[in-house]
Write an enzyme that holds these catalytic residues in place. Structure first.
Site, mmCIF file in Angstrom:
data_model
loop_
_atom_site.group_PDB
_atom_site.id
_atom_site.type_symbol
_atom_site.label_atom_id
_atom_site.label_comp_id
_atom_site.label_asym_id
_atom_site.label_seq_id
_atom_site.Cartn_x
_atom_site.Cartn_y
_atom_site.Cartn_z
ATOM 1 N NE ARG A 36 -4.117 -1.855 1.902
ATOM 2 C CZ ARG A 36 -4.823 -2.490 2.817
ATOM 3 N NH1 ARG A 36 -4.497 -2.392 4.083
ATOM 4 N NH2 ARG A 36 -5.854 -3.219 2.476
ATOM 5 C CE LYS A 199 -21.331 -18.576 3.915
ATOM 6 N NZ LYS A 199 -21.753 -18.011 5.187
ATOM 7 N N GLY A 355 -11.661 -9.309 -3.597
ATOM 8 C CA GLY A 355 -11.867 -10.574 -2.887
ATOM 9 C C GLY A 355 -10.555 -11.292 -2.681
ATOM 10 N N GLY A 378 -12.720 -4.241 -0.026
ATOM 11 C CA GLY A 378 -14.130 -3.864 0.147
ATOM 12 C C GLY A 378 -14.545 -2.761 -0.806
HETATM 13 P P1 AMP Z 1 -14.646 -14.687 -0.839
HETATM 14 O O1 AMP Z 1 -14.111 -13.909 0.333
HETATM 15 O O2 AMP Z 1 -16.121 -14.687 -0.936
HETATM 16 O O3 AMP Z 1 -13.937 -14.342 -2.119
HETATM 17 O O4 AMP Z 1 -14.339 -16.200 -0.496
HETATM 18 C C1 AMP Z 1 -13.050 -16.677 -0.395
HETATM 19 C C2 AMP Z 1 -13.061 -17.988 0.317
HETATM 20 O O5 AMP Z 1 -13.833 -18.929 -0.398
HETATM 21 C C3 AMP Z 1 -11.681 -18.576 0.455
HETATM 22 O O6 AMP Z 1 -11.320 -18.576 1.808
HETATM 23 C C4 AMP Z 1 -11.840 -19.987 -0.086
HETATM 24 O O7 AMP Z 1 -11.202 -20.946 0.718
HETATM 25 C C5 AMP Z 1 -13.325 -20.200 -0.070
HETATM 26 N N1 AMP Z 1 -13.743 -21.227 -1.028
HETATM 27 C C6 AMP Z 1 -13.431 -21.311 -2.323
HETATM 28 N N2 AMP Z 1 -13.932 -22.405 -2.875
HETATM 29 C C7 AMP Z 1 -14.590 -23.068 -1.905
HETATM 30 C C8 AMP Z 1 -15.317 -24.289 -1.848
HETATM 31 N N3 AMP Z 1 -15.461 -25.057 -2.937
HETATM 32 N N4 AMP Z 1 -15.864 -24.642 -0.676
HETATM 33 C C9 AMP Z 1 -15.723 -23.868 0.412
HETATM 34 N N5 AMP Z 1 -15.047 -22.713 0.431
HETATM 35 C C10 AMP Z 1 -14.484 -22.319 -0.716
#
Ligand code: AMP
Length: 397
Positions: A36, A199, A355, A378
């Site tokens: 940063r 999710k 992300g 974010g």
């Molecule tokens: P996000 O912050 O929504 O981008 O989510 C990132 C997280 O999603 C990471 O910590 C990954 O480990 C998790 N992730 C990715 N693929 C999967 C999966 N198939 N099942 C569970 N968690 C997952």
């Protein structure tokens, strides 16, 4: 609003909101990642080389009750000096007589760093009185803190009113804005977005917003199993949000209407537990048996995604394709980083942001192979969702 490149900072004191919210080692207070700080250097150099002086302000960490040495920006002074190649003075106060003395007597070409803004609770409150006190440090206001652009805080938004004409974005924010508008409005086609992560619920707005801009949408990670189940597949014990099955179908239908191709993993690397020691096998995503969960995409999917990626001219990547933190389930995410790097090498514009995909490209050493890796987690996510960011609005009006 002024433009930094066209602005002449000679003999002017530029009050610059930077994002120096860097991670510090808990016992030595050494900076563990200076990305940063590096990102703000071009803006500071421009001010100094024009013959201006720079008064830098930032937050760092989450101090709860006023000044707290663990979050003091004095820990980072020597690194900022090193990266800038210039003397950096420090003020442990934000607006006392001595602090104003330091900023008003700052010689041309020199830098003053103010103490952590969040030592004053009014920083997060968007306080006009505090904005006026801070504004006295500068003749011109520059916001280059993209990481906090989604916050309506004093130093990121309220303060802009104190500089009716002499306010502008720094180079970093300009680049972040340009990257997103390239994707949303003026990107060369085909445009592909890869949205992964855990999710569906946390990515709905971004998915919906992207549908009107992209030609193809690749869905990966945990969220792909909600889509697979919604489309009639059996996904065993994979991560599924049953409340979002209908939403997933709506997205698929909207994509059809708009002529957007949706790619969902055809095969998955499934495991019998959420652990590095799990038994694994590759199966069709639609036919995962109970007792097994999909933790990464499979080889057929990696191939299919690769073809789409190398055929794209503009790419956004948000969210990993699997549980990349565990090496056993990192292949899909790593392959995606490789595919995007290959496309970028061939002239495709690639933006990674909003992300854990940023963590992934850093972890795999691919960050420098992307056109732009966003510095604002974010903030980039909200930007991609189509939200108005207070820090940007404050400047553009
Ligand atoms: P996000 O912050 O929504 O981008 O989510 C990132 C997280 O999603 C990471 O910590 C990954 O480990 C998790 N992730 C990715 N693929 C999967 C999966 N198939 N099942 C569970 N968690 C997952």
């Amino acid at each position: 609003m002024a433009k930094i490149d066209l602005y002449n900072f000679a003999n002017r004191r530029a009050l610059v909101r930077v994002d120096f919210n860097v991670p510090l080692d808990k016992s030595t207070f050494e900076i563990t990642d200076d990305t940063r700080i590096r990102a703000a250097i071009p803006t500071i150099h421009k001010i100094l080389s024009d013959g201006g002086s720079a008064i830098l302000m930032s937050h760092c960490g989450r101090p709860k009750n006023g000044p707290d040495d663990r979050f003091s920006l004095r820990h980072i002074v020597s690194r900022v000096e090193e990266l800038l190649g210039t003397k950096v003075h420090f003020s442990d106060q934000l607006f006392s007589e001595s602090a104003y003395d330091k900023s008003s007597n700052l010689p041309q070409g020199e830098v003053l760093l103010l103490e952590n803004l969040r030592f004053d609770p009014r920083e997060k409150a968007g306080d006009t009185g505090f904005a006026k006190q801070l504004a006295k440090h500068g003749d011109v206001y520059v916001n280059d803190a993209f990481g906090t652009a989604h916050r309506a805080h004093t130093s990121t938004a309220t303060i802009a009113k104190e500089f009716p004409t002499d306010k502008m974005f720094g180079y970093l924010i300009e680049k972040e804005i340009e990257s997103v508008s390239r994707l949303m409005n003026s990107g060369q086609r085909p445009i592909t977005a890869i949205v992964g992560g855990a999710k569906v619920s946390s990515k709905i707005k971004i998915l919906t917003n992207l549908l009107t801009s992209v030609d193809a949408l690749i869905i990966g990670g945990g969220m792909s199993y909600t889509f697979a189940k919604a489309l009639g597949g059996s996904v065993g014990d994979s991560l599924v949000e049953d409340d979002y099955l209908e939403t997933a179908l709506e997205i698929v239908n909207k994509a059809k209407q708009l002529g957007v191709e949706i790619l969902i993993p055809k095969d998955s690397l499934v495991a019998d537990s959420f652990s590095e020691d799990a038994q694994t096998q590759v199966v069709e995503t639609n036919a995962i048996e109970s007792g097994w969960m999909g933790l990464d995409v499979g080889p057929v999917t990696i191939d299919e995604f690769h073809k789409t990626i190398v055929g794209s001219k503009t790419i956004l990547w948000n969210g990993p394709l699997g549980v990349f933190e565990m090496p056993k389930f990192a292949a899909g995410t790593k392959a995606m980083a490789e595919s995007i790097a290959e496309a970028t090498d061939n002239g495709t514009f690639s933006l990674v942001g909003g992300g854990d995909s940023v963590a992934a490209v850093n972890q795999f050493g691919f960050a420098h192979k992307m056109s732009h890796v966003s510095t604002g987690g974010g903030a980039m996510l909200e930007f991609l969702e189509g939200k108005e960011l207070p820090g940007l609005k404050a400047i553009t009006g």
